[in-house]
Design an enzyme around this catalytic site. Structure first.
Site, short mmCIF file in Angstrom:
data_model
loop_
_atom_site.label_atom_id
_atom_site.label_comp_id
_atom_site.label_asym_id
_atom_site.label_seq_id
_atom_site.Cartn_x
_atom_site.Cartn_y
_atom_site.Cartn_z
N HIS B 121 49.21 44.39 38.51
CA HIS B 121 49.33 45.50 39.45
C HIS B 121 50.15 45.00 40.65
O HIS B 121 50.10 43.80 40.97
CB HIS B 121 47.92 45.89 39.88
CG HIS B 121 47.80 47.12 40.73
ND1 HIS B 121 48.14 47.14 42.07
CD2 HIS B 121 47.35 48.37 40.44
CE1 HIS B 121 47.91 48.35 42.56
NE2 HIS B 121 47.44 49.12 41.60
N ASP B 197 42.13 39.16 39.74
CA ASP B 197 42.07 40.57 40.15
C ASP B 197 41.18 41.28 39.13
O ASP B 197 41.62 41.58 38.01
CB ASP B 197 43.49 41.15 40.16
CG ASP B 197 43.49 42.68 40.28
OD1 ASP B 197 42.41 43.28 40.39
OD2 ASP B 197 44.59 43.26 40.23
N LYS B 223 36.16 52.05 42.39
CA LYS B 223 36.32 52.17 40.93
C LYS B 223 35.00 51.94 40.22
O LYS B 223 34.94 51.99 38.98
CB LYS B 223 37.36 51.16 40.43
CG LYS B 223 38.78 51.42 40.91
CD LYS B 223 39.75 50.51 40.21
CE LYS B 223 41.05 50.31 40.94
NZ LYS B 223 41.93 51.47 41.00
#
Lengths: 164, 408
Positions: B121, B197, B223
């Site tokens: 990302h 991550d 999330k």
């Protein structure tokens, strides 16, 4: 699907399936300009060739994008080809006014704010009016204006070369 | 025991009383919030709010206790050895920027090597690109294979001389679950610090940072059923102790003079300014809810839906539909990126939205990966605790409607 037809008018789908003026031009004499929509990753390439009289004698479109950005680019290329730079700019103003009219109304304004381009009432948009439905889908407005902003950048660059 | 999705859906107010059913398939971007989380945050504001770590009055102590209680709860959720190792940030992006700017500036200089992967990302690329501009470090990337997993065939060469390896635990585009332990062991053998991550993994799979043996580990609240505005950076205590502060200000100091300052101890050293207190409280309750569902059950549930989705979409659309990422397996999470009949993802999602199906279109903040895949954008459907096979069927029906609409 009611509602969606406002966005995806038949003429838009036609330009999406059969894009006009797709391709490349030799640079120079043409100028190549890239435009990006960072939101969706769309990229557009406009090749624009202006003759000595300030007339757009050829234009080609490259890159990839959604039906709205591609059809807008296709319609734009047809609309500005053969026009003078000034006429193309007037058309751009008229088109961008079409794209902002809804937003400024939402803000309670009359559409004449400083950010809103003032259209020349004499300018006829023709087929481009089919894109009017886009304003009901605000995230797609940037798709519709991408090619126009890219063309504008190209004309600016051509302009600085012509005018010392 | 399998998840009772109909019962779980009732925990989430957003699914209540709608004109048409909400088919929400975008939890990889941000999950919906259960009533328990929203109630806890409201209750905090209505009954306990004051600034933390400052007042000596009872209310301020109560607010501090709730904030620090959330930290302990998060520590327990990832099996951290100490809550001093759990730092609250704004999101994963801030956590990774903290690592780059604090650890990076203190430990890296021109020519030093940081290894990333091609499936990161932007949050795990741009902070390192910034460091490259600031310090002149070298970046290397572990490539992605045509099967959409990491190509580890030259891992040792890539890690040779590296100071740090930072990678995603699970791709937000491909759903690929990377072999954390294998990568970590290889990096440690090369003398590199390991940063993970885990934005897409922690919400879906039981996490044990000690078993993974990583050094720094970032994830985010929104999330995993929690609120926006709160993220986490877990790190080994000795490593965090050795790192200089990131943001300076109130709350992170022990002493300030006109000519200098002394930072506070962990975790406060890295929490300058008034922290996201209500958000921490909400995140703590989100951990409670996830543990109530059972993280092993959550993972098994999503694996089932993903397998069903890949099979159903292949049966209905054959070669007209491309599913990116590896085949359904325990190395693949509930993220499904799609290409359909050459239609642009924006057009697909527009028509899907018309059918009440929420999916995401775009480059998903992974432009280098899009280049690897040879596409500009993809449509992404992602699954969570409130999804079941009926959502997949709705997605398939909507894709059919999309095909019909464009006359393909």
């Amino acid at each position: 699907m009611p509602g969606l037809e406002d966005l995806y008018r038949e003429i838009i789908l036609d330009h999406y399936r059969n894009p006009r003026n797709r391709g490349e031009l030799e640079t120079p004499p043409a100028r190549r300009v890239e435009g990006f929509n960072p939101l969706c990753g769309d990229e557009i390439v406009v090749y624009v060739q202006v003759d000595d009289d300030g007339r757009i004698d050829d234009i080609k479109i490259g890159g990839q994008g959604c039906s709205i950005s591609q059809s807008s680019a296709s319609m734009m290329s047809s609309a500005v080809k053969g026009k003078t730079v000034d006429e193309a700019r007037a058309l751009t103003r008229a088109f961008k006014a079409l794209m902002t009219i809804h937003e400024s109304r939402l803000d309670g304004g009359d559409g004449s704010g400083t950010d809103t381009p003032t259209p020349d009432p004499e300018v006829k948009l023709g087929d481009l009016e089919a894109l009017q439905g886009v304003v009901k889908f605000p995230v797609r407005i940037k798709c519709a204006t991408l090619s126009w902003n890219t063309l504008g950048q190209g004309l600016d660059e051509v302009g600085t070369e012509i005018t010392p | 025991m399998a998840l009772d999705v109909q019962a779980i859906k009732k925990d989430f107010p957003i699914f209540d009383e709608r004109d048409k059913p909400l088919v929400f398939l975008d939890s990889a971007a941000s999950s919906q919030k259960p009533r328990a989380v929203l109630d806890a945050m409201t209750d905090y504001y209505e009954r306990s709010h004051a600034n933390v770590h400052r007042g000596v009055y009872a209310l301020a102590e109560e607010a501090t206790a709730r904030y620090e209680g959330a930290r302990s709860r998060v520590a327990r959720f990832i099996n951290a050895p100490s809550e001093r190792e759990v730092l609250f940030s704004k999101n994963v992006t801030e956590s990774l920027n903290l690592v780059a700017q604090s650890w990076g500036r203190a430990n890296l200089s021109a020519g030093d090597v940081v290894v990333l992967t091609e499936m990161e990302h932007h949050a795990n690329i741009v902070p390192w690109l910034m460091l490259k501009e600031q310090l002149g470090i070298e970046l290397r990337y572990i490539p992605v294979t045509p099967e959409h997993v990491l190509d580890l065939s030259h891992l040792d060469q890539l890690l040779d001389g590296a100071k740090l390896l930072s990678f995603t635990a699970m791709s937000n585009v491909l759903g690929t679950v990377n072999p954390i332990r294998r990568l970590t062991d290889a990096a440690h053998a090369a003398g590199a610090v390991v940063v993970v991550d885990a934005a897409q993994l922690v919400p879906h799979q039981r996490t044990d940072v000690q078993a993974l043996d990583v050094d720094l580990f970032a994830f985010t609240g929104h999330k995993m059923l929690g609120p926006t505005g709160i993220g986490v950076l877990w790190g080994r205590e000795a490593l965090l102790d050795s790192m200089p502060p990131f943001l300076g200000g109130g709350g992170m100091i022990r002493e300030v003079r006109l000519d200098g300052f002394t930072p506070d101890e962990l975790p406060h050293k890295f929490e300058a300014g008034t922290p996201p207190i209500a958000e921490a409280v909400g995140l703590g309750v989100a951990c409670d809810e996830l543990d109530r569902y059972g993280m092993d059950e959550v993972w098994a549930h999503e694996q089932q839906i993903t397998e069903y989705a890949i099979r159903t979409l292949a049966e209905r659309f054959g070669d007209d539909l491309v599913v990116f990422g590896p085949p359904a397996s325990d190395q693949r999470g509930g993220v499904l990126s799609l290409g359909f009949k050459g239609l642009h993802p924006h057009d697909i999602t527009q028509v899907l939205d018309h059918s009440g199906v929420c999916v995401r279109a775009g480059h998903h903040c992974a432009k280098p990966l899009m280049k690897c895949l040879g596409v500009g954008a993809v449509v992404r459907a992602s699954f969570y605790v409130y999804n079941d096979t009926s959502d997949v069927d709705a997605l398939a029906d909507a894709l059919q409607a999309c095909s019909d609409f464009f006359g393909l």
